[in-house]
Design a protein around this motif. Structure first.
Motif, PDB file in Angstrom:
ATOM      1  N   PHE A 216     -85.387  19.918 -14.190  1.00 19.92           N
ATOM      2  CA  PHE A 216     -86.181  18.697 -14.318  1.00 19.92           C
ATOM      3  C   PHE A 216     -85.950  17.716 -13.168  1.00 19.92           C
ATOM      4  N   SER A 217     -85.318  18.183 -12.106  1.00 17.24           N
ATOM      5  CA  SER A 217     -85.145  17.344 -10.923  1.00 17.24           C
ATOM      6  C   SER A 217     -86.470  17.257 -10.165  1.00 17.24           C
ATOM      7  N   ARG A 218     -86.580  16.267  -9.348  1.00 12.72           N
ATOM      8  CA  ARG A 218     -87.774  16.093  -8.508  1.00 12.72           C
ATOM      9  C   ARG A 218     -89.059  16.057  -9.338  1.00 12.72           C
ATOM     10  N   GLU A 219     -88.959  15.456 -10.514  1.00 15.79           N
ATOM     11  CA  GLU A 219     -90.122  15.246 -11.393  1.00 15.79           C
ATOM     12  C   GLU A 219     -90.789  16.536 -11.851  1.00 15.79           C
ATOM     13  N   ARG A 220     -90.034  17.639 -11.876  1.00 18.59           N
ATOM     14  CA  ARG A 220     -90.608  18.881 -12.401  1.00 18.59           C
ATOM     15  C   ARG A 220     -90.820  18.759 -13.913  1.00 18.59           C
ATOM     16  N   HIS A 221     -91.883  19.362 -14.400  1.00 16.82           N
ATOM     17  CA  HIS A 221     -92.136  19.483 -15.840  1.00 16.82           C
ATOM     18  C   HIS A 221     -92.034  18.116 -16.530  1.00 16.82           C
ATOM     19  N   ALA A 222     -92.689  17.117 -15.968  1.00 16.16           N
ATOM     20  CA  ALA A 222     -92.552  15.729 -16.421  1.00 16.16           C
ATOM     21  C   ALA A 222     -92.951  15.547 -17.879  1.00 16.16           C
ATOM     22  N   ARG A 223     -94.012  16.220 -18.320  1.00 14.44           N
ATOM     23  CA  ARG A 223     -94.481  16.051 -19.703  1.00 14.44           C
ATOM     24  C   ARG A 223     -93.430  16.495 -20.707  1.00 14.44           C
ATOM     25  N   ILE A 224     -92.804  17.632 -20.434  1.00 11.18           N
ATOM     26  CA  ILE A 224     -91.793  18.158 -21.352  1.00 11.18           C
ATOM     27  C   ILE A 224     -90.538  17.296 -21.306  1.00 11.18           C
ATOM     28  N   ALA A 225     -90.225  16.726 -20.142  1.00  9.52           N
ATOM     29  CA  ALA A 225     -89.061  15.849 -20.032  1.00  9.52           C
ATOM     30  C   ALA A 225     -89.216  14.612 -20.904  1.00  9.52           C
ATOM     31  N   GLU A 226     -90.441  14.158 -21.102  1.00  7.73           N
ATOM     32  CA  GLU A 226     -90.691  12.986 -21.932  1.00  7.73           C
ATOM     33  C   GLU A 226     -90.620  13.315 -23.424  1.00  7.73           C
ATOM     34  N   ASP A 227     -91.076  14.504 -23.798  1.00 11.25           N
ATOM     35  CA  ASP A 227     -91.071  14.886 -25.210  1.00 11.25           C
ATOM     36  C   ASP A 227     -91.306  16.387 -25.303  1.00 11.25           C
ATOM     37  N   GLY A 228     -90.233  17.151 -25.365  1.00 14.28           N
ATOM     38  CA  GLY A 228     -90.384  18.604 -25.381  1.00 14.28           C
ATOM     39  C   GLY A 228     -89.093  19.321 -25.718  1.00 14.28           C
ATOM     40  N   ILE A 229     -89.171  20.641 -25.626  1.00 16.12           N
ATOM     41  CA  ILE A 229     -88.026  21.516 -25.909  1.00 16.12           C
ATOM     42  C   ILE A 229     -87.887  22.501 -24.760  1.00 16.12           C
ATOM     43  N   ALA A 230     -86.683  22.647 -24.253  1.00 14.64           N
ATOM     44  CA  ALA A 230     -86.392  23.661 -23.240  1.00 14.64           C
ATOM     45  C   ALA A 230     -85.611  24.796 -23.889  1.00 14.64           C
ATOM     46  N   VAL A 231     -86.092  26.022 -23.716  1.00 11.96           N
ATOM     47  CA  VAL A 231     -85.436  27.208 -24.269  1.00 11.96           C
ATOM     48  C   VAL A 231     -84.774  27.967 -23.125  1.00 11.96           C
ATOM     49  N   LEU A 232     -83.449  28.094 -23.187  1.00 15.91           N
ATOM     50  CA  LEU A 232     -82.676  28.795 -22.163  1.00 15.91           C
ATOM     51  C   LEU A 232     -82.044  30.028 -22.797  1.00 15.91           C
ATOM     52  N   PRO A 233     -82.690  31.199 -22.709  1.00 12.22           N
ATOM     53  CA  PRO A 233     -82.146  32.424 -23.296  1.00 12.22           C
ATOM     54  C   PRO A 233     -80.873  32.875 -22.574  1.00 12.22           C
ATOM     55  N   GLY A 234     -80.074  33.625 -23.300  1.00 13.07           N
ATOM     56  CA  GLY A 234     -78.855  34.155 -22.702  1.00 13.07           C
ATOM     57  C   GLY A 234     -77.918  34.674 -23.768  1.00 13.07           C
ATOM     58  N   THR A 235     -76.667  34.862 -23.388  1.00 15.06           N
ATOM     59  CA  THR A 235     -75.654  35.299 -24.348  1.00 15.06           C
ATOM     60  C   THR A 235     -75.623  34.348 -25.535  1.00 15.06           C
ATOM     61  N   HIS A 236     -75.626  33.061 -25.230  1.00 20.27           N
ATOM     62  CA  HIS A 236     -75.717  32.021 -26.253  1.00 20.27           C
ATOM     63  C   HIS A 236     -76.923  31.145 -25.911  1.00 20.27           C
ATOM     64  N   SER A 237     -78.077  31.507 -26.420  1.00 15.59           N
ATOM     65  CA  SER A 237     -79.316  30.802 -26.094  1.00 15.59           C
ATOM     66  C   SER A 237     -79.268  29.356 -26.573  1.00 15.59           C
ATOM     67  N   LYS A 238     -79.877  28.473 -25.780  1.00 20.46           N
ATOM     68  CA  LYS A 238     -79.923  27.062 -26.129  1.00 20.46           C
ATOM     69  C   LYS A 238     -81.381  26.608 -26.285  1.00 20.46           C
ATOM     70  N   HIS A 239     -81.653  25.887 -27.364  1.00 17.27           N
ATOM     71  CA  HIS A 239     -82.922  25.202 -27.546  1.00 17.27           C
ATOM     72  C   HIS A 239     -82.608  23.714 -27.426  1.00 17.27           C
ATOM     73  N   VAL A 240     -83.051  23.101 -26.341  1.00 20.40           N
ATOM     74  CA  VAL A 240     -82.630  21.747 -25.988  1.00 20.40           C
ATOM     75  C   VAL A 240     -83.781  20.771 -26.218  1.00 20.40           C
ATOM     76  N   ARG A 241     -83.514  19.743 -27.017  1.00 21.35           N
ATOM     77  CA  ARG A 241     -84.533  18.720 -27.313  1.00 21.35           C
ATOM     78  C   ARG A 241     -84.468  17.625 -26.263  1.00 21.35           C
ATOM     79  N   LEU A 242     -85.626  17.302 -25.720  1.00 16.55           N
ATOM     80  CA  LEU A 242     -85.734  16.299 -24.664  1.00 16.55           C
ATOM     81  C   LEU A 242     -86.658  15.174 -25.117  1.00 16.55           C
ATOM     82  N   ARG A 243     -86.209  13.948 -24.903  1.00 18.05           N
ATOM     83  CA  ARG A 243     -87.030  12.777 -25.185  1.00 18.05           C
ATOM     84  C   ARG A 243     -86.768  11.715 -24.125  1.00 18.05           C
TER      85      ARG A 243
END
Length: 340
Positions: A149-176
């Motif tokens: 989310f640096s350099r204003e990437r994915h601005a809409r989701i940064a304001e109100d969204g969820i980021a899903v980072l799959p992996g060994t221990h997947s993270k569902h991260v709430r952003l507001r």
């Protein structure tokens, strides 16, 4: 500062990259399967001094190897480290920063100190703490999120969204409002490894004749994956797992294909929570290959692809570097002090 070192130091892996500070390009890279746990286990219990020395020596050797004969080039170059190096099995344990944490790095905790790399050359080490919520925690993923989310990437989701980072221990991260406000961990990758290697299901997903595994692009594998995702959404994970064995015994599905059924069960049971929310909150999938393809397919099967945006795998591979870059730029500003 012409360059800096970006380090991902996990439990079982180590990745060090030298980065051009002006362009953000990776100049050189070194990877090893020598994570924090290996070094920690080599030290006597309770020997804090010995542990710090072991981590310092390990990093110093890798930095000097990357510098070759030009140790002088290391002098004054910062090294920023995320992951398990700041955990209880790491270099120095740092308390987790608590949410909310800003996507600009505000609220993160760090420890900064000097490392002598020889010939009276010193480098500045920055350890990042990780982030915790009321009932969850992460170390390393927070830096990837900052990079995404640096350099204003994915601005809409940064304001109100969820980021899903799959992996060994997947993270569902709430952003507001450009902050990490909460997250939930799913042990999807670890469960797949444990179940496929140490459970009754092993014979159903591991071939005994050395046959090659199929890929998700092959029709039989895709069909098995679809069946797994759908089965988990109907019967739940615990009520579906035994079907992995049933398919090989009664339906004669080969293990090389059937492992995709197990994969579908696990990924489907993770993502069904997002479908259950029944909201218009956008979701950002941030995964490297092959998880990128598998998770995208699962989103489609579950019918929630309409609110999904996908980070290109090549962008995801640089997420932690971008996060480290953003943090160093923030910390270089006047009046930006160490947080403890």
């Amino acid at each position: 500062m012409t360059s800096f070192f970006s380090c991902d130091w996990g439990t079982t892996s180590f990745r060090l990259r030298r980065v051009n500070a002006a362009t953000g390009d990776v100049i050189d890279e070194r990877r090893e399967a020598s994570g924090a746990k290996v070094l920690f286990s080599s030290c006597a219990p309770g020997d804090t001094t010995g542990r710090e020395k072991a981590f310092a020596n390990f990093l110093r050797e890798r930095l000097c190897l990357m510098a070759g004969n030009d140790v002088a080039s290391l002098d004054g170059t910062p090294v920023i480290i995320s992951g398990m190096a700041s955990s209880s099995v790491g270099w120095r344990e740092l308390a987790y920063a608590r949410v909310p944490v800003g996507l600009d790095g505000s609220g993160l905790t760090r420890d900064s100190f000097e490392l002598n790399v020889g010939e009276n050359r010193r480098m500045r080490i920055h350890l990042i703490s990780g982030v915790c919520a009321e009932s969850d925690m992460m170390r390393g993923e927070e830096t990837e999120i900052l990079g995404l989310f640096s350099r204003e990437r994915h601005a809409r989701i940064a304001e109100d969204g969820i980021a899903v980072l799959p992996g060994t221990h997947s993270k569902h991260v709430r952003l507001r409002h450009r902050q990490i406000t909460g997250f939930h961990t799913y042990m999807t990758g670890e469960l797949f490894d444990v179940l496929s290697a140490h459970s009754l299901l092993r014979a159903s997903v591991q071939p005994t004749d050395g046959a090659p595994f199929t890929t998700l692009s092959e029709p039989e594998a895709h069909e098995a994956f679809v069946a797994g995702v759908r089965e988990s959404s109907v019967s739940g994970l615990a009520g579906s797992l035994f079907q992995t064995r049933v398919r090989t015994v009664l339906q004669k599905v080969p293990p090389t294909v059937n492992r995709w059924f197990l994969s579908g069960l696990l990924i489907g049971s993770e993502l069904v929570d997002l479908r259950a929310q029944k909201s218009d909150v956008p979701v950002l999938l941030a995964a490297s290959e092959p998880l990128n393809v598998a998770y995208r397919a699962a989103f489609e099967i579950l019918g929630v692809e309409d609110k999904l945006s996908v980070v290109p795998p090549e962008e995801m591979s640089l997420a932690s570097v971008r996060g480290h870059d953003a943090l160093l730029r923030r910390w270089s500003k006047p009046n930006e002090h160490l947080l403890h």
